[in-house]
Motif scaffolding. Structure first.
Motif, short mmCIF file in Angstrom:
data_model
loop_
_atom_site.label_atom_id
_atom_site.label_comp_id
_atom_site.label_asym_id
_atom_site.label_seq_id
_atom_site.Cartn_x
_atom_site.Cartn_y
_atom_site.Cartn_z
N GLY A 37 -4.62 1.86 -7.61
CA GLY A 37 -3.18 2.00 -7.46
C GLY A 37 -2.76 2.17 -6.02
N ASP A 38 -3.69 2.63 -5.15
CA ASP A 38 -3.41 2.75 -3.72
C ASP A 38 -3.69 1.42 -3.03
OD1 ASP A 38 -2.87 5.41 -4.11
OD2 ASP A 38 -4.90 6.08 -3.55
N LEU A 39 -3.07 1.24 -1.84
CA LEU A 39 -3.29 0.04 -1.05
C LEU A 39 -3.55 0.41 0.41
CD1 LEU A 39 -0.44 -2.43 -2.19
CD2 LEU A 39 -2.85 -2.45 -2.88
N LEU A 40 -4.41 -0.35 1.04
CA LEU A 40 -4.47 -0.40 2.50
C LEU A 40 -3.73 -1.65 2.91
CD1 LEU A 40 -8.17 0.47 3.53
CD2 LEU A 40 -6.19 1.99 3.35
N ILE A 41 -2.82 -1.52 3.88
CA ILE A 41 -2.03 -2.67 4.32
C ILE A 41 -2.19 -2.81 5.83
CG2 ILE A 41 0.28 -3.69 4.42
CD1 ILE A 41 1.01 -1.92 2.03
N SER A 42 -2.52 -4.03 6.27
CA SER A 42 -2.73 -4.26 7.70
C SER A 42 -1.44 -4.01 8.47
CB SER A 42 -3.23 -5.69 7.94
OG SER A 42 -2.24 -6.63 7.59
N LYS A 43 -1.57 -3.76 9.76
CA LYS A 43 -0.43 -3.34 10.58
C LYS A 43 0.74 -4.31 10.51
CE LYS A 43 -2.63 -0.31 13.96
NZ LYS A 43 -2.90 -0.07 15.41
N ALA A 44 0.47 -5.60 10.58
CA ALA A 44 1.55 -6.59 10.52
C ALA A 44 1.89 -6.98 9.09
CB ALA A 44 1.16 -7.83 11.32
N GLN A 45 1.28 -6.29 8.13
CA GLN A 45 1.51 -6.51 6.71
C GLN A 45 1.13 -7.93 6.27
OE1 GLN A 45 5.46 -5.20 5.57
NE2 GLN A 45 4.93 -3.06 5.90
N ASN A 46 0.07 -8.44 6.89
CA ASN A 46 -0.44 -9.75 6.49
C ASN A 46 -1.33 -9.66 5.25
OD1 ASN A 46 0.84 -10.90 8.69
ND2 ASN A 46 -1.00 -10.88 9.98
N PHE A 47 -2.17 -8.61 5.21
CA PHE A 47 -3.15 -8.49 4.14
C PHE A 47 -3.14 -7.08 3.55
CE2 PHE A 47 -4.76 -12.03 6.64
CZ PHE A 47 -5.16 -12.93 5.66
N ALA A 48 -3.58 -7.01 2.29
CA ALA A 48 -3.71 -5.73 1.61
C ALA A 48 -5.09 -5.62 0.98
CB ALA A 48 -2.63 -5.58 0.53
N LEU A 49 -5.59 -4.39 0.87
CA LEU A 49 -6.83 -4.11 0.16
C LEU A 49 -6.53 -3.12 -0.94
CD1 LEU A 49 -10.40 -3.53 1.41
CD2 LEU A 49 -9.32 -1.72 0.08
N GLY A 50 -7.04 -3.41 -2.13
CA GLY A 50 -6.82 -2.49 -3.25
C GLY A 50 -7.56 -2.97 -4.48
N PHE A 51 -7.19 -2.40 -5.63
CA PHE A 51 -7.80 -2.78 -6.91
C PHE A 51 -6.95 -3.86 -7.58
CE2 PHE A 51 -9.60 1.28 -5.93
CZ PHE A 51 -10.83 1.34 -6.56
N PHE A 52 -7.60 -4.77 -8.27
CA PHE A 52 -6.87 -5.84 -8.96
C PHE A 52 -7.67 -6.29 -10.18
CE2 PHE A 52 -9.97 -8.20 -6.60
CZ PHE A 52 -10.18 -9.39 -7.30
N SER A 53 -6.99 -7.01 -11.07
CA SER A 53 -7.62 -7.66 -12.23
C SER A 53 -7.30 -9.15 -12.14
CB SER A 53 -7.09 -7.09 -13.54
OG SER A 53 -7.49 -5.75 -13.72
N PRO A 54 -8.30 -10.03 -12.09
CA PRO A 54 -8.05 -11.47 -11.92
C PRO A 54 -7.65 -12.14 -13.23
CG PRO A 54 -10.40 -11.07 -12.04
CD PRO A 54 -9.74 -9.71 -12.09
N GLY A 55 -6.67 -13.02 -13.16
CA GLY A 55 -6.30 -13.83 -14.31
C GLY A 55 -6.02 -13.01 -15.56
N LYS A 56 -6.70 -13.38 -16.63
CA LYS A 56 -6.53 -12.71 -17.91
C LYS A 56 -7.49 -11.54 -18.10
CE LYS A 56 -5.02 -17.05 -20.03
NZ LYS A 56 -5.31 -18.08 -21.08
N SER A 57 -8.33 -11.27 -17.09
CA SER A 57 -9.33 -10.21 -17.22
C SER A 57 -8.68 -8.83 -17.13
CB SER A 57 -10.37 -10.36 -16.12
OG SER A 57 -11.27 -9.26 -16.13
N SER A 58 -9.28 -7.88 -17.79
CA SER A 58 -8.83 -6.48 -17.69
C SER A 58 -9.75 -5.66 -16.80
CB SER A 58 -8.78 -5.84 -19.09
OG SER A 58 -10.06 -5.87 -19.70
N PHE A 59 -10.84 -6.27 -16.33
CA PHE A 59 -11.76 -5.57 -15.43
C PHE A 59 -11.09 -5.35 -14.08
CE2 PHE A 59 -15.11 -7.53 -18.21
CZ PHE A 59 -15.63 -6.32 -18.68
N ARG A 60 -11.54 -4.31 -13.38
CA ARG A 60 -10.97 -3.94 -12.09
C ARG A 60 -11.97 -4.21 -10.97
NH1 ARG A 60 -5.87 -3.90 -11.96
NH2 ARG A 60 -5.65 -2.14 -10.52
#
Length: 588
Positions: A37-60
């Protein structure tokens, strides 16, 4: 304002500042982990790092994606082999200085799911920090009062996506490979079947592998482009800066766009394609800039060994044996159009100290250089001599095409995956015996070079119409080369006599003294016409020579070939022509 309201306002301001600080942070420390639920966001807000679930998957999974795009596009995944089945994951820096991802269970225990797994020598004054950069690179550094040193970065561990300023290649000292590996499916980032990387055997080449076997080959870098990616020439001129480092320590490939506002990425896709995308800011979508393989000939080894695949041959068989070779299985090759067994050296060929030489195959993606040796200090002429001295050398080409070509690539094994290209290909010189060498030399003088015929035909359709009329005139003048018009034997074959509507054709063999055609009088259209006529006349086995009389001087000169004869007949040279005598010899 009473004291109570003041306290409330100050508290809200502080809460807002704290929230803003936490949501825009680009760093992770020992004391500040990242939870689902938390994010790291680069200074210029180009990229973010965090948790995600791809497509139809429920895995994190923990990953990196573009933060400022409307479409979530994952460019890197940490735990692609070990997903978490709920939202209890925590990414942190442990006491040893490693980034670690733990699955926190309800009973209070932790299961390690992923780690950077590097050795860090900690000092009391040092601090290990993880930071997401504006390039999309997660960097782990050890900072102290004197310096900051990188101990790990995600650019060294790519998944399926290459980002500008990252690297692909091989560390020759350590053997470490920097390659892309596709996802298993669009819902599963587990490593899939396709890998985009480099093979440094022989001269280094870019490959797309399927299950570790060649699927598509970009070829080696020739100083300008990877020869199997012709679009690079255009891309280098308009969009990208590309550099290749090749030395004793490493072979590395880098690229980035000239315009920093261009958002681009390269992907090894699970469907078996190497793809380049750019972001359309107006349409808010990804546009595919380029993709490979595109045609059947792009697939590695489509025509088998010692052959060439021509995707431009739409009607006939796309496969042909290279000069000096013949199909291993003629029945399968010619009847079934199955080239999987490839070609072999022609039976009875003598290619070692028996007058052999090399035939040039033009405009090709040169064969797999895994069995080639590169020597950059040689000229192309020296390369030919060295290859000719070694009977195991089957072909050679320029290693670097810049400035007319330099360096030497010599093949000492099977010639695999040569492909005819529409443009920007290289010349390949293939070893043949003396018989084939003589045959190809004879053919190269005329229109037996298929490429030459096609190029010239496209250049001027009008020339063909003029040529047909010209040939008809010759046939009419000689009564279709009737035996009644035969005068005897000339230097190239039978000599004929005949009469045309505009001139008497006295057919006899004449000495060749040459006649200078003035190019500026012919013009571009005339030059094309003359070239077409020269090529096709040679195909028909005809030679035209003659004399002209210039005004009162009665100056006689011989006209040896069709280009010069046609120039004379059209008045593009030799002002004051009064009469002309012409001979026609049939060469076969």
């Amino acid at each position: 304002m009473n004291k109570s309201n003041t306290i409330v306002i100050i508290s809200l301001i502080l809460l807002h500042l704290c929230f803003k600080s936490s949501t825009t942070s680009d760093t992770i420390t020992i004391h500040k982990p990242i939870r689902d639920g938390d994010l790291l966001i680069s200074k210029a807000q180009n990229f973010a790092l965090g948790f995600f679930s791809p497509g139809k998957s429920s895995f994190r999974y923990v990953g990196i994606w573009y933060y400022n795009l409307s479409e979530q596009t994952i460019v890197w995944v940490a735990n692609r082999n070990n997903p978490i089945n709920d939202t209890s994951g925590v990414l942190s820096i442990d006491q040893q200085g490693n980034l670690v991802l733990n699955h926190n269970l309800s009973n209070g225990s932790n299961i390690p799911m992923w780690s950077t797994n590097v050795s860090v020598i900690r000092t009391p004054s040092s601090e290990v920090i993880g930071r997401i950069s504006d390039l999309g690179n997660l960097v782990l550094t050890q900072d102290d009062s004197e310096r900051s040193s990188v101990i790990w970065e995600s650019f060294d561990h790519p998944t399926d996506t290459y980002l500008p300023y990252a690297k692909l290649g091989v560390n020759k000292r350590t053997g470490r490979i920097y390659a892309l590996q596709s996802w298993k499916t669009e819902d599963d980032p587990e490593p899939g079947s396709f890998t985009l990387g480099f093979n440094t055997s022989g001269k280094a080449q870019m490959f797309l592998f399927k299950n570790n076997l060649p699927w598509w080959r970009a070829g080696s870098y020739n100083g300008e482009i990877f020869v199997g990616i012709p679009f690079m020439k255009r891309a280098l001129a308009t969009t990208y800066n590309i550099s290749v480092v090749d030395n004793d320590n490493e072979f590395m490939f880098f690229f980035y766009p000239f315009d920093k506002s261009v958002i681009t990425r390269v992907v090894a896709h699970q469907s078996g394609f190497f793809q380049t995308f750019t972001w359309d800011h107006q349409m808010k979508q990804w546009n595919r800039y380029w993709s490979a393989p595109q045609v059947n000939c792009d697939n590695y080894g489509t025509c088998g060994s010692n052959s060439e695949c021509n995707p431009l041959d739409y009607e006939d068989f796309q496969c042909s044996c290279l000069p000096g070779f013949e199909p291993k299985n003629p029945n399968e090759w010619y009847q079934s159009r199955d080239a999987s067994e490839g070609c072999e050296r022609k039976k009875g060929s003598l290619i070692c100290g028996n007058g052999e030489g090399f035939v040039k195959v033009e405009n090709v993606k040169i064969p797999d250089t895994s069995v080639a040796i590169a020597k950059m200090g040689l000229s192309l002429e020296e390369c030919e001599s060295e290859c000719l001295r070694n009977c195991s050398c089957v072909a050679y080409a320029a290693a670097d095409v810049r400035n007319g070509g330099s360096g030497c690539l010599a093949w000492y094994g099977t010639l695999m995956d040569a492909q005819k290209l529409s443009d920007l290909g290289q010349d390949l010189f293939v070893r043949v015996d003396a018989v084939d060498l003589a045959n190809y030399a004879r053919k190269s003088k005329g229109a037996f070079s298929k490429q030459r015929i096609v190029a010239i035909s496209v250049a001027s359709l009008a020339a063909i119409a003029l040529l047909i009329a010209f040939i008809k005139t010759i046939l009419a003048a000689t009564n279709n080369f009737s035996s009644e018009n035969e005068l005897g034997q000339g230097g190239f074959g039978s000599v004929y006599k005949g009469e045309g509507s505009s001139a008497v054709w006295k057919l006899q063999r004449l000495a060749y003294n040459g006649i200078q055609v003035e190019q500026e009088k012919m013009g571009a259209e005339g030059a094309k016409v003359a070239v077409v006529m020269d090529v096709v006349m040679d195909t028909l086995g005809l030679q035209v020579t003659g004399t002209v009389s210039l005004g009162d001087a009665q100056y006689s000169r011989a006209v040896h070939n069709v280009i010069e004869w046609y120039a004379v007949s059209r008045g593009w040279c030799c002002d004051g022509i009064v009469t002309r005598r012409v001979e026609v010899e049939r060469r076969w």
